[in-house]
Design a protein around this motif. Structure first.
Motif, PDB file in Angstrom:
ATOM      1  N   GLN A  53      21.115  52.228  37.389  1.00 31.21           N
ATOM      2  CA  GLN A  53      21.215  52.215  36.243  1.00 31.21           C
ATOM      3  C   GLN A  53      21.862  51.211  35.578  1.00 31.21           C
ATOM      4  O   GLN A  53      23.093  51.054  36.099  1.00 31.21           O
ATOM      5  N   LEU A  54      21.574  50.253  34.751  1.00 30.38           N
ATOM      6  CA  LEU A  54      22.720  49.358  33.944  1.00 30.38           C
ATOM      7  C   LEU A  54      23.847  50.217  33.401  1.00 30.38           C
ATOM      8  O   LEU A  54      23.604  50.986  32.494  1.00 30.38           O
ATOM      9  N   VAL A  55      24.927  49.584  33.899  1.00 30.93           N
ATOM     10  CA  VAL A  55      26.294  50.246  33.168  1.00 30.93           C
ATOM     11  C   VAL A  55      27.009  49.074  32.311  1.00 30.93           C
ATOM     12  O   VAL A  55      27.366  49.462  31.291  1.00 30.93           O
ATOM     13  N   VAL A  56      26.918  47.921  32.932  1.00 28.12           N
ATOM     14  CA  VAL A  56      27.568  46.986  31.915  1.00 28.12           C
ATOM     15  C   VAL A  56      26.754  45.742  32.279  1.00 28.12           C
ATOM     16  O   VAL A  56      26.404  45.219  33.184  1.00 28.12           O
ATOM     17  N   ARG A  57      26.812  45.062  31.210  1.00 20.77           N
ATOM     18  CA  ARG A  57      26.250  43.464  31.060  1.00 20.77           C
ATOM     19  C   ARG A  57      27.140  42.792  30.239  1.00 20.77           C
ATOM     20  O   ARG A  57      27.403  43.089  29.011  1.00 20.77           O
ATOM     21  N   LYS A  58      27.825  41.664  30.788  1.00 14.63           N
ATOM     22  CA  LYS A  58      28.943  41.031  29.944  1.00 14.63           C
ATOM     23  C   LYS A  58      28.529  39.518  30.285  1.00 14.63           C
ATOM     24  O   LYS A  58      28.369  39.089  31.189  1.00 14.63           O
ATOM     25  N   HIS A  59      28.852  38.578  29.275  1.00 15.42           N
ATOM     26  CA  HIS A  59      29.063  37.253  29.551  1.00 15.42           C
ATOM     27  C   HIS A  59      30.552  36.886  29.250  1.00 15.42           C
ATOM     28  O   HIS A  59      31.100  37.508  28.045  1.00 15.42           O
ATOM     29  N   ILE A  60      31.010  36.325  30.235  1.00 13.24           N
ATOM     30  CA  ILE A  60      32.484  36.042  29.899  1.00 13.24           C
ATOM     31  C   ILE A  60      33.072  34.702  30.496  1.00 13.24           C
ATOM     32  O   ILE A  60      32.305  34.114  30.929  1.00 13.24           O
ATOM     33  N   LEU A 117      37.911  36.175  33.995  1.00 12.71           N
ATOM     34  CA  LEU A 117      37.099  36.595  35.294  1.00 12.71           C
ATOM     35  C   LEU A 117      38.241  37.773  35.822  1.00 12.71           C
ATOM     36  O   LEU A 117      37.819  38.955  35.964  1.00 12.71           O
ATOM     37  N   VAL A 118      39.328  37.124  36.062  1.00 12.45           N
ATOM     38  CA  VAL A 118      40.376  38.064  36.651  1.00 12.45           C
ATOM     39  C   VAL A 118      40.560  39.573  35.779  1.00 12.45           C
ATOM     40  O   VAL A 118      40.736  40.237  36.400  1.00 12.45           O
ATOM     41  N   ALA A 119      41.018  39.093  34.527  1.00 14.73           N
ATOM     42  CA  ALA A 119      41.219  40.219  33.769  1.00 14.73           C
ATOM     43  C   ALA A 119      40.206  41.288  33.535  1.00 14.73           C
ATOM     44  O   ALA A 119      40.349  42.378  33.416  1.00 14.73           O
ATOM     45  N   THR A 120      38.862  40.799  33.573  1.00 18.16           N
ATOM     46  CA  THR A 120      37.746  41.487  33.376  1.00 18.16           C
ATOM     47  C   THR A 120      37.790  42.510  34.817  1.00 18.16           C
ATOM     48  O   THR A 120      37.551  43.646  34.493  1.00 18.16           O
ATOM     49  N   PHE A 121      37.818  41.846  35.894  1.00 15.94           N
ATOM     50  CA  PHE A 121      37.720  42.881  37.062  1.00 15.94           C
ATOM     51  C   PHE A 121      38.955  43.606  37.153  1.00 15.94           C
ATOM     52  O   PHE A 121      39.008  44.509  37.942  1.00 15.94           O
ATOM     53  N   GLU A 122      40.097  43.346  36.599  1.00 15.65           N
ATOM     54  CA  GLU A 122      41.174  44.240  36.752  1.00 15.65           C
ATOM     55  C   GLU A 122      40.818  45.490  35.939  1.00 15.65           C
ATOM     56  O   GLU A 122      41.574  46.693  36.173  1.00 15.65           O
ATOM     57  N   GLU A 123      40.024  45.360  34.758  1.00 18.17           N
ATOM     58  CA  GLU A 123      39.565  46.507  33.897  1.00 18.17           C
ATOM     59  C   GLU A 123      38.763  47.593  34.589  1.00 18.17           C
ATOM     60  O   GLU A 123      38.386  48.662  34.179  1.00 18.17           O
ATOM     61  N   LEU A 124      37.865  46.847  35.616  1.00 20.71           N
ATOM     62  CA  LEU A 124      36.682  47.742  36.104  1.00 20.71           C
ATOM     63  C   LEU A 124      37.293  48.434  37.437  1.00 20.71           C
ATOM     64  O   LEU A 124      38.264  48.138  38.233  1.00 20.71           O
ATOM     65  N   PRO A 125      36.508  49.590  37.735  1.00 17.20           N
ATOM     66  CA  PRO A 125      37.044  50.393  38.834  1.00 17.20           C
ATOM     67  C   PRO A 125      36.384  49.357  40.377  1.00 17.20           C
ATOM     68  O   PRO A 125      35.918  48.743  39.926  1.00 17.20           O
TER      69      PRO A 125
END
Length: 65
Positions: free
Chosen positions: A31-38, A43-51
């Motif tokens: 099931q879709l949890v996140v959909r983002k355009h970055i 990129l690095v900051a976004t993945f630092e926020e994700l588990p």
């Protein structure tokens, strides 16, 4: 309906573009949890926020003429 959270994230797909990346994340039930355009620089900051999760990267060959 229960709101999905990043902590339910199992797998993230990333479509790499020149300046923008498209992220799509799903949970264990696909099931879709996140959909983002970055932007590339986010990129690095976004993945630092994700588990921690599986990251799948779109790959394709390009041909020079």
């Amino acid at each position: 309906m229960e709101r999905k959270t990043f902590y339910q994230l199992m797998s993230t797909g990333i479509d790499i573009g020149k300046n923008m990346f498209h992220l799509v994340g799903v949970d264990r039930d696909s099931q879709l949890v996140v959909r983002k355009h970055i932007k590339r620089l986010e990129l690095v900051a976004t993945f630092e926020e994700l588990p921690g999760c599986i990251v799948r990267v779109e790959t394709c060959l390009s041909r020079s003429s």
